[in-house]
Structure formats: structure tokens, C-alpha cells
Design an enzyme around this catalytic site. Structure first.
Site, PDB file in Angstrom:
ATOM      1  N   ASP A 150      47.566  50.182 -17.890  1.00  0.00           N
ATOM      2  CA  ASP A 150      48.401  49.005 -18.684  1.00  0.00           C
ATOM      3  C   ASP A 150      47.438  48.083 -18.967  1.00  0.00           C
ATOM      4  O   ASP A 150      46.978  47.074 -18.416  1.00  0.00           O
ATOM      5  CB  ASP A 150      49.198  48.288 -17.430  1.00  0.00           C
ATOM      6  CG  ASP A 150      50.029  47.242 -18.183  1.00  0.00           C
ATOM      7  OD1 ASP A 150      50.147  47.312 -19.266  1.00  0.00           O
ATOM      8  OD2 ASP A 150      50.442  46.626 -17.345  1.00  0.00           O
ATOM      9  N   ILE A 151      46.616  48.356 -20.206  1.00  0.00           N
ATOM     10  CA  ILE A 151      45.586  47.736 -20.733  1.00  0.00           C
ATOM     11  C   ILE A 151      45.967  46.991 -21.824  1.00  0.00           C
ATOM     12  O   ILE A 151      46.466  47.379 -22.902  1.00  0.00           O
ATOM     13  CB  ILE A 151      44.465  48.751 -21.176  1.00  0.00           C
ATOM     14  CG1 ILE A 151      43.977  49.961 -20.330  1.00  0.00           C
ATOM     15  CG2 ILE A 151      43.340  48.124 -21.739  1.00  0.00           C
ATOM     16  CD1 ILE A 151      43.568  49.305 -18.861  1.00  0.00           C
ATOM     17  N   GLU A 152      45.718  45.447 -21.491  1.00  0.00           N
ATOM     18  CA  GLU A 152      46.363  44.627 -22.442  1.00  0.00           C
ATOM     19  C   GLU A 152      45.305  43.569 -22.991  1.00  0.00           C
ATOM     20  O   GLU A 152      45.375  42.447 -23.325  1.00  0.00           O
ATOM     21  CB  GLU A 152      47.652  43.845 -21.899  1.00  0.00           C
ATOM     22  CG  GLU A 152      48.895  44.761 -21.477  1.00  0.00           C
ATOM     23  CD  GLU A 152      49.988  44.111 -20.907  1.00  0.00           C
ATOM     24  OE1 GLU A 152      50.193  42.996 -21.437  1.00  0.00           O
ATOM     25  OE2 GLU A 152      50.436  44.691 -19.930  1.00  0.00           O
ATOM     26  N   GLY A 153      44.005  43.918 -22.454  1.00  0.00           N
ATOM     27  CA  GLY A 153      42.706  42.995 -22.831  1.00  0.00           C
ATOM     28  C   GLY A 153      41.616  43.778 -22.855  1.00  0.00           C
ATOM     29  O   GLY A 153      41.381  44.898 -22.743  1.00  0.00           O
TER      30      GLY A 153
END
Length: 298
Positions: A150-153
Site C-alpha cells: 500500500d505505497i502512497e508516498g
């Protein structure tokens, strides 16, 4: 004899139709771990509503940082309190539910500084959450089923290396499932390249907080277009429709259960890559009973 034969053929037809229906059936994935008011992990699995539970999150890792899990309100990893979850994890797995560690999240301190850094993170995840060995396993001796991206940055670099390194551990015996939660604008800004590896088993695309590609006021066209692109271009085993489980769970993108089951799901379930629905999160699902409302239609 002819009557008996006709009955046998009819019975066979029913069996074939039932099998076909079961093959098309989807599942529900849920995120758990970010609110102490959502019940225990064992209680989550006992509902029988979910096929996958993503434990959220490991928000600190990479670039030489000491990895740290954060299960807000459930346990304190600094004093080894989260090892109590081992029994719950095994209870879920005994029910056939896959329990996966989600890394990243919307807030955290994570990025991969190099290919070697990615491989070091993979080794850490293997030894501390998967089938490896460590004296400091945060969740105890339970062996999780895989890792969720869940890579959001951070940056968009080296996530493909991490995926390849984790996938290689499947040769050690137990398969390491790889899942991901990209945003619905295509391609995903963070892990678009990683998804091209074809190593991800399940991809739950976030069709919320992204107005250009989400459902809005009975208008399904934007969602349909994005869904078709994801299912056509991403070599994953199954693609899931990621949704908030309540209006308060996201800034936008909530779909009323009736609209989901009557308009949205019938439009996307014809895809061979359709896997089901992902919900954020267990806490919000408790408020609305959303998963119970849609389960028979997923």
C-alpha cells in the site's frame, strides 16, 4: 432407461452450472489494524465475511530505518505486546482466510534507497513475518501468507526489486502471496512499474479519493473505463474493486450497497480477472455492515 438418462443429464447440468457460478464468485478483502474499536483479529475472521485480511500497517522501513509496525489501539510493539496476535492469525488461517501484512499506508516514513535496500527489506520481512527465523518477530511465530504493497508516498523506485525478492522466497516452501493497493488513476504513480512484473496475485485498486476514475451519483462510466484499463494492462491473477466501507471512511468514492450490487458489480464481474471487493476498513464496516450487505452479490 431414457428417463433415467435424462435425469442424469439434468443433474449433471445443475452441477456444472453450480461449479461455474462458484468459479465466478468473488471474495472480500478487509484492512484491519488502524482502530482499536474494530474488534480483535480473531473476531474479524469469525464473521466469515472476509477472504483476506490485511494487517495495517508496517509504515516505517527502508533507507536504514528500523522497521516498525503500527497497529493503532490494538497493541504496543515496543514492549512485544503484538506477539499475542499470533494465535488470532492462526485462527484466521485455519478458517481458510489469508492474512497479509500491509506495508506503507497513507502516512509513514518509508522508501527504498537502492536495489540492495529493497533486498534487505525483503529479508527483514521474510525473517520477521513470513517463513524465516528471527528472535524479534513482532507478531509472534505465526507465518503470514504474504505482503501487501500500500505505497502512497516516498519514491517510485525499487518496488519491483522488493516484489521480485519476496516472490523468490516462495521457493522456500510456502508460497508468498503479493498484493497491492494502487490508486485508480492509471498507471499508479508509486508502484506502476512493480505491478508490471506480473508477480502480484491480487491487486485491490482504490476506487476512492480519486474522482476522475470513481463512481459518482449513478454515473458508472469513469469507473468502468478505469476498470477495463486495469484488467487489460496489469498481469495480476485477480483485480479487486477497492471501496470505503462507509461514507466517513474516505473523502469520496463511497458507493451505496444497492448501487454497488445493482449497477457496478454486474458491469465489472464479466472480467476474467474480477476477484471481488476490497474494503477500507474493518472499523467502518462495523458501522455500516457493508460487507454483510454485499457478500452474496460479490
Amino acid at each position: 432407461m431414457e428417463l433415467q438418462s435424462n435425469r442424469s443429464l439434468a443433474l449433471l447440468s445443475i452441477v456444472i452450472l453450480a461449479l461455474a457460478a462458484s468459479c465466478d464468485a468473488g471474495g472480500i478483502a478487509i484492512y484491519w489494524g488502524q482502530n482499536g474499536g474494530e474488534g480483535t483479529l480473531a473476531e474479524t475472521c469469525a464473521t466469515k465475511n472476509y477472504d483476506f485480511v490485511n494487517i495495517a500497517f508496517l509504515p516505517t522501513f527502508g533507507n536504514g530505518q528500523q522497521p516498525m509496525i503500527d497497529l493503532s489501539g490494538h497493541c504496543n510493539p515496543n514492549v512485544g505486546e503484538c506477539t499475542k496476535l499470533s494465535t488470532d492469525i492462526k485462527s484466521c488461517q485455519a478458517k481458510g482466510i489469508k492474512v497479509i501484512l500491509s506495508i506503507g499506508g497513507g502516512a509513514g516514513s518509508y522508501y527504498l534507497a537502492s536495489a540492495d535496500d529493497a533486498r534487505e527489506v525483503a529479508t527483514y520481512l521474510w525473517n520477521n513475518f513470513l517463513g524465516g527465523q528471527s528472535t524479534t518477530r513482532p507478531l509472534g511465530d505465526a507465518v503470514l501468507d504474504g505482503i501487501d504493497f500500500d505505497i502512497e508516498g516516498g519514491t517510485n523506485l525499487y518496488w519491483d526489486v522488493l516484489a521480485k525478492s519476496l516472490s523468490a522466497y516462495s521457493s522456500m516452501g510456502k508460497k508468498v502471496y503479493l498484493t497491492a493497493a494502487p490508486q485508480c488513476p492509471f498507471p499508479d504513480a508509486w508502484i506502476g512499474n512493480a505491478l508490471k512484473t506480473g508477480l502480484f496475485d491480487y491487486v485491490w485498486v482504490q476506487f476512492y479519493n480519486n474522482p476522475p476514475c470513481q463512481y459518482s451519483s449513478s454515473d458508472i462510466s469513469n469507473l468502468e473505463a478505469a476498470w477495463e484499463q486495469w484488467t487489460a494492462d496489469i498481469p495480476a491473477k485477480k483485480i479487486f474493486l477497492g471501496l470505503p466501507a462507509a461514507p466517513a471512511a474516505a473523502g469520496s468514492g463511497f458507493i451505496p450497497a444497492d448501487d454497488l450490487t445493482s449497477q457496478v458489480l454486474p458491469s465489472i464481474k464479466n472480467s476474467s480477472k474480477y476477484g471481488g471487493v476490497m474494503l477500507w476498513s474493518k472499523y467502518y464496516d462495523d458501522q455500516t455492515n457493508y460487507s454483510s450487505s454485499i457478500k452474496s452479490d460479490v
